[in-house]
Design a protein around this motif. Structure first.
Motif, PDB file in Angstrom:
ATOM      1  N   UNK A  99       0.854  -1.182   0.000  1.00 40.97           N
ATOM      2  CA  UNK A  99       0.000   0.000   0.000  1.00 40.97           C
ATOM      3  C   UNK A  99       0.893   1.235   0.000  1.00 40.97           C
ATOM      4  N   UNK A 100       0.309   2.380  -0.328  1.00 43.20           N
ATOM      5  CA  UNK A 100       1.073   3.624  -0.400  1.00 43.20           C
ATOM      6  C   UNK A 100       1.005   4.361   0.938  1.00 43.20           C
ATOM      7  N   UNK A 101       2.080   5.052   1.270  1.00 48.17           N
ATOM      8  CA  UNK A 101       2.117   5.794   2.522  1.00 48.17           C
ATOM      9  C   UNK A 101       2.960   7.051   2.395  1.00 48.17           C
ATOM     10  N   UNK A 102       2.759   7.957   3.349  1.00 50.56           N
ATOM     11  CA  UNK A 102       3.507   9.205   3.436  1.00 50.56           C
ATOM     12  C   UNK A 102       4.306   9.164   4.731  1.00 50.56           C
ATOM     13  N   UNK A 103       5.612   9.213   4.637  1.00 49.71           N
ATOM     14  CA  UNK A 103       6.444   9.140   5.834  1.00 49.71           C
ATOM     15  C   UNK A 103       6.292  10.414   6.659  1.00 49.71           C
ATOM     16  N   UNK A 104       5.961  10.241   7.935  1.00 49.13           N
ATOM     17  CA  UNK A 104       5.792  11.388   8.830  1.00 49.13           C
ATOM     18  C   UNK A 104       6.597  11.234  10.117  1.00 49.13           C
ATOM     19  N   UNK A 105       7.192  10.066  10.330  1.00 52.78           N
ATOM     20  CA  UNK A 105       8.004   9.852  11.519  1.00 52.78           C
ATOM     21  C   UNK A 105       9.040   8.784  11.275  1.00 52.78           C
ATOM     22  N   UNK A 106      10.150   8.857  12.023  1.00 52.71           N
ATOM     23  CA  UNK A 106      11.227   7.883  11.837  1.00 52.71           C
ATOM     24  C   UNK A 106      11.958   7.735  13.162  1.00 52.71           C
ATOM     25  N   UNK A 107      12.195   6.515  13.587  1.00 48.50           N
ATOM     26  CA  UNK A 107      12.965   6.252  14.802  1.00 48.50           C
ATOM     27  C   UNK A 107      14.188   5.418  14.425  1.00 48.50           C
ATOM     28  N   UNK A 108      15.349   5.808  14.984  1.00 48.50           N
ATOM     29  CA  UNK A 108      16.626   5.179  14.638  1.00 48.50           C
ATOM     30  C   UNK A 108      17.349   4.688  15.886  1.00 48.50           C
ATOM     31  N   UNK A 109      17.999   3.560  15.763  1.00 49.38           N
ATOM     32  CA  UNK A 109      19.005   3.156  16.744  1.00 49.38           C
ATOM     33  C   UNK A 109      20.356   3.591  16.182  1.00 49.38           C
ATOM     34  N   UNK A 110      20.862   4.702  16.675  1.00 47.28           N
ATOM     35  CA  UNK A 110      22.118   5.234  16.138  1.00 47.28           C
ATOM     36  C   UNK A 110      23.336   4.484  16.667  1.00 47.28           C
ATOM     37  N   UNK A 111      23.246   3.954  17.870  1.00 52.31           N
ATOM     38  CA  UNK A 111      24.410   3.324  18.464  1.00 52.31           C
ATOM     39  C   UNK A 111      25.466   4.357  18.808  1.00 52.31           C
TER      40      UNK A 111
END
Length: 574
Positions: A409-421
């Motif tokens: 399905x299609x989506x619009x990215x509005x948030x992102x969480x990262x493990x940067x280390x």
């Protein structure tokens, strides 16, 4: 709020440069005003929505234990040079000089600044874990800004940064933020999906994106309806379509395919399924010396597409580019269209997709114009290949978790969480002292939400031919009161003022349209703006002791006894 004291500036037509629904409707509803390419003034109506988004985000960040601070928009170049991103970020990073000729960046993100805070303030393991966040203006010098707030140059973002003593602590902080994001997007009233993602320019070891589901979304989201598996297209694992390789049943045959340079044309000529063909993609990796240049041949089934992000993760291909025609002729002896792994002019490094590695009796280019090989087989006609997942998944592929098949399905990215280390703490020497008094690098996480982008994403998911349909928690106003003849009927004025005062006293975010507009124009404005609940009071209804209620998604109005109006509205809002 009374409309006569607010600023309402609606348009019948969107400006010609507005491309997508959200951009058009926000311009028409008077929520934003273009100042320059990718730069907008947030008008009063739009700012009310932004403040509601910020309030929900701030409440959930505080609830999760994050601590708010505020980092500057303009940041010294030295910090960015420590991490190498001053050069790595490229032209999207806006660089400026002060009057003394010193370099600064207009921040697109704040990893460097928050790491500088941490290395000077977090000295002991006793101070960990900690999570700092802020809601701040960002700037990215997009090459081609478009779609209004969806891909502007200046925007507002909430970014948070966790600091832990070890990987286990990082994972706990990451889960806390992941759960907070689920609460945030649930409170927004939006249909969303969290998917595993590629870390991209931020770096780190693991990440998830949060997408608002919308048919107009730029991103393809891959998920399994019968399990918890979900990833964006860049990160979605593609398993082999054919679980095992069949035995060779055909002889290798050089077959004439005059003028047939594409797999589809070759399959049609040979009267074979497209799935029996293999497409060749040639990549080049530059070295310090031109003569050490490497050429790679990637092989995909004829109906599959290359995943460039996965490709870049193959050892040796981090800095690849697509080969030019001169290089292809030099290494393969023929122009593109007839390339294959058998009999190259010069040695190339071959990587086969998982599905290709399990194919037998396949069709591939013969490295000679107008010819292909049929009946090609691994082990017999060419060596076993290096195997890697290098393709985009397609709908119906088996889910990598073995619990069903994949959908898209299609989506619009509005948030992102990262493990940067320790990607930033090591380069910037951000350490803490452990129990033994020894310095250890801080384990970092990074968590972003596009505050202003939420507006565009919410509209792309919620609109009709009349305008915006805001979820109640994001709407600039929850309720609009529309009097018929406010300036002409004392009875209407008295009753609607009384209801307005009662709603305000009850804490309802209500606006009374006292502008004296004609009913059609008044209704059109509020349908365009997207207020979820509308109350109409007129002399005709008052004679029967009634008002009219209509939800923004309702096709018709509902009569409500005037005496029950306050309780009815509060019930709808609940």
């Amino acid at each position: 709020m009374r409309a006569s004291r607010f600023f309402i500036s609606t348009l019948k037509e969107a400006p010609s440069d507005a491309e997508i629904v959200s951009h058009k409707l926000m311009m028409r509803a008077g929520m934003i005003k273009r100042l320059g390419s990718g730069i907008y003034t947030y008008m009063p109506m739009g700012l009310r929505v932004i403040r509601k988004v910020e309030a929900i985000v701030r409440e959930e960040m505080n609830r999760s234990g994050a601590v708010e601070l505020l980092m500057p928009v303009v940041q010294p170049a030295e910090l960015w040079q420590e991490t190498g991103r001053w050069d790595k970020m490229g032209p999207e990073l806006m660089r400026v000089k002060d009057r003394h000729g010193r370099d600064f960046a207009i921040q697109p993100t704040s990893e460097e600044v928050v790491t500088d805070v941490a290395r000077t303030e977090l000295r002991s393991y006793k101070q960990l874990p900690v999570n700092f966040y802020h809601i701040q203006t960002k700037f990215r010098d997009e090459r081609r800004p478009r779609f209004g707030l969806m891909r502007g140059r200046e925007f507002t973002m909430k970014d948070a940064y966790s600091f832990d003593r070890d990987v286990d602590g990082l994972k706990k902080s990451y889960q806390i933020m992941y759960d907070a994001y689920v609460r945030v997007f649930t409170r927004f009233g939006l249909q969303f999906r969290a998917v595993a993602a590629d870390n991209g320019a931020i770096g780190g070891s693991g990440s998830h994106e949060f997408h608002v589901i919308a048919a107009t979304g730029e991103d393809a989201l891959v998920y399994c309806p019968t399990s918890d598996y979900a990833a964006n297209m860049e990160a979605a694992e593609a398993v082999a379509v054919n679980a095992t390789r069949g035995a060779a049943a055909e002889a290798l045959t050089k077959t004439a395919t005059p003028g047939k340079a594409k797999c589809e044309a070759v399959a049609e000529l040979l009267k074979l399924p497209l799935e029996r063909t293999i497409k060749s993609i040639v990549l080049t990796v530059e070295k310090d010396k031109p003569e050490d240049k490497e050429v790679w041949l990637l092989l995909l089934r004829g109906d599959h597409e290359l995943n460039e992000v996965k490709t870049g993760k193959i050892p040796g291909l981090a800095n690849y580019r697509f080969a030019n025609e001169a290089e292809i002729v030099e290494w393969f002896g023929t122009p593109p269209g007839y390339l294959g792994p058998i009999g190259t002019k010069k040695p190339v490094k071959i990587v086969a997709d998982r599905t290709v590695a399990n194919m037998s009796d396949f069709v591939c280019g013969a490295n000679e114009a107008d010819f292909h090989y049929t009946g090609a087989n691994w082990g017999r006609d060419l060596p076993e290949p290096v195997v890697a997942d290098i393709r985009n998944v397609v709908e119906g592929d088996a889910s990598p978790d073995g619990k069903g098949v994949l959908a898209i399905q299609r989506g619009i990215e509005v948030g992102h969480v990262f493990q940067l280390g320790t990607a930033y703490s090591e380069s910037m020497k951000a350490t803490y002292l452990d129990e033994a008094g020894k310095p250890q690098p801080l384990q970092m996480g990074c968590y972003g939400i596009g505050i202003t982008r939420i507006l565009g994403a919410a509209i792309e998911q919620n609109f009709d031919d009349k305008g915006i349909i805001w979820p109640a928690t994001l709407a600039p106003f929850e309720v609009v009161l529309c009097p018929m003849g406010y300036d002409r009927s004392e009875a209407v004025k008295t009753e609607i003022d009384k209801l307005y005062d009662a709603l305000v006293a009850a804490g309802v975010d209500v606006i009374l349209d006292d502008r004296g507009e004609r009913p059609g124009a008044m209704f059109a404005d509020w349908e365009l703006i997207g207020v979820p609940h509308r109350i109409v009071i007129g002399d005709r209804g008052l004679k029967d002791g009634q008002i009219e209620y209509q939800g923004r998604r309702d096709t018709a109005a509902t009569p409500v006894p005037l005496a029950d109006a306050l309780a009815f509205i509060k019930g709808k809002l609940a």
